[in-house]
Design an enzyme around this catalytic site. Structure first.
Site, PDB file in Angstrom:
ATOM      1  N   GLY A  81     -12.746  -4.667 -82.274  1.00 15.11           N
ATOM      2  CA  GLY A  81     -11.822  -3.839 -83.027  1.00 15.11           C
ATOM      3  C   GLY A  81     -12.504  -3.358 -84.289  1.00 15.11           C
ATOM      4  N   GLN A  86     -13.385   0.179 -92.549  1.00 15.62           N
ATOM      5  CA  GLN A  86     -14.683  -0.439 -92.258  1.00 15.62           C
ATOM      6  C   GLN A  86     -15.777   0.597 -92.044  1.00 15.62           C
ATOM      7  OE1 GLN A  86     -12.907  -3.349 -89.195  1.00 15.62           O
ATOM      8  NE2 GLN A  86     -14.648  -4.466 -90.066  1.00 15.62           N
ATOM      9  N   CYS A 132     -15.899 -10.885 -87.966  1.00 21.04           N
ATOM     10  CA  CYS A 132     -15.558  -9.569 -88.514  1.00 21.04           C
ATOM     11  C   CYS A 132     -16.839  -8.764 -88.685  1.00 21.04           C
ATOM     12  CB  CYS A 132     -14.854  -9.741 -89.862  1.00 21.04           C
ATOM     13  SG  CYS A 132     -14.420  -8.187 -90.664  1.00 21.04           S
ATOM     14  N   LEU A 133     -16.789  -7.499 -88.304  1.00 21.72           N
ATOM     15  CA  LEU A 133     -17.976  -6.654 -88.413  1.00 21.72           C
ATOM     16  C   LEU A 133     -18.355  -6.396 -89.861  1.00 21.72           C
ATOM     17  CD1 LEU A 133     -17.304  -4.072 -85.551  1.00 21.72           C
ATOM     18  CD2 LEU A 133     -18.438  -6.307 -85.460  1.00 21.72           C
ATOM     19  N   HIS A 174      -5.794  -8.989 -86.885  1.00 17.93           N
ATOM     20  CA  HIS A 174      -7.011  -8.858 -87.694  1.00 17.93           C
ATOM     21  C   HIS A 174      -7.160  -7.433 -88.205  1.00 17.93           C
ATOM     22  CE1 HIS A 174     -11.415  -9.898 -88.427  1.00 17.93           C
ATOM     23  NE2 HIS A 174     -11.441  -8.568 -88.456  1.00 17.93           N
ATOM     24  N   GLU A 175      -7.009  -6.458 -87.312  1.00 18.89           N
ATOM     25  CA  GLU A 175      -7.210  -5.060 -87.709  1.00 18.89           C
ATOM     26  C   GLU A 175      -6.092  -4.561 -88.618  1.00 18.89           C
ATOM     27  OE1 GLU A 175     -10.058  -3.971 -87.227  1.00 18.89           O
ATOM     28  OE2 GLU A 175     -10.628  -5.492 -85.769  1.00 18.89           O
ATOM     29  N   HIS A 178      -6.826  -5.575 -92.106  1.00 20.68           N
ATOM     30  CA  HIS A 178      -7.792  -4.697 -92.771  1.00 20.68           C
ATOM     31  C   HIS A 178      -7.084  -3.532 -93.458  1.00 20.68           C
ATOM     32  CE1 HIS A 178     -11.833  -6.084 -92.098  1.00 20.68           C
ATOM     33  NE2 HIS A 178     -11.654  -6.224 -90.805  1.00 20.68           N
TER      34      HIS A 178
END
Length: 220
Positions: A81, A86, A132-133, A174-175, A178
């Protein structure tokens, strides 16, 4: 969100795109084939720490191009995701390509998402490893509910309701976090947060090198 190495992507043929089942779907989403790789922001950057703006214009070429770029960027970074902030864009939008715990692959995007919050009697918290990216190389156990329902819109303004179970529910939460200006680090104790940041420091260069190799393999 990233998928831990001990949780392989599903090879199951069952796929749901934008919440609807499809008979077949390519390994690389069509959006990724049209996109360009963008730089992924890193924890500590201001844009990750504030709520994103709602999308108010749908059906534009700019919005479609952003989604395409986010899919390719997510794929190059081995993500499940990716939220718009991001890639440095202050909009309430995320893309996903994430397996659930039943072998179903979920692919799509969601704009202006809102999570339905389960009541206390029906909420079950599960600790599972999450990455997480924007915290490259780190993975920590984070408590999340095992079911999530996200409501929002597609890029043309059509309403969507996306339901996730297990790991896909984790991805939706999670997304959405963000887009509210939070990373999963905010859900950790101070000790675990320090551990995650140490992991990132140790592995940062290796993670970026792998992303460069994958991008180069795709001609980017």
């Amino acid at each position: 969100m990233s998928i831990p190495h001990d949780r392989p992507r599903t090879t199951d043929r069952r796929v749901r795109v934008q919440g609807a089942p499809v008979d077949s779907y390519p390994a690389l989403p069509p959006e990724a084939g049209r996109g360009s790789v963008r730089r992924i922001t890193v924890v500590g950057e201001e844009i990750l720490n504030r709520p994103c703006r709602e999308v108010t214009r749908f059906g534009t070429a700019e919005l479609s191009a952003l989604i395409d770029d986010m899919f390719l960027t997510m794929y190059v970074a081995d993500g499940a995701g990716l939220a718009a902030n991001q890639v440095g864009v202050d909009l309430r939008l995320f893309v996903y390509d994430c397996p659930d715990d039943h072998g179903i692959r979920h692919v799509g995007h969601l704009i202006n998402p809102v999570l339905d919050q389960p009541d206390a009697d029906h909420r079950r918290l599960i600790d599972d490893v999450e990455g997480c990216l924007s915290v490259p190389g780190a993975a920590m156990a984070v408590p999340r509910t095992d079911r999530a329902v996200a409501r929002g819109f597609d890029k043309d303004g059509n309403p969507l309701v996306i339901e996730g179970m297990g790991y896909f529910a984790r991805c939706l939460q999670h997304e959405t976090d963000h887009l509210l200006g939070h990373t999963y680090l905010d859900r950790l104790s101070k000790r675990d947060r320090r551990d995650a940041l140490r992991q990132m420091d140790d592995r940062y260069e290796d993670v970026l090198a792998r992303r460069e190799v994958k991008a180069a393999g795709l001609g980017h």
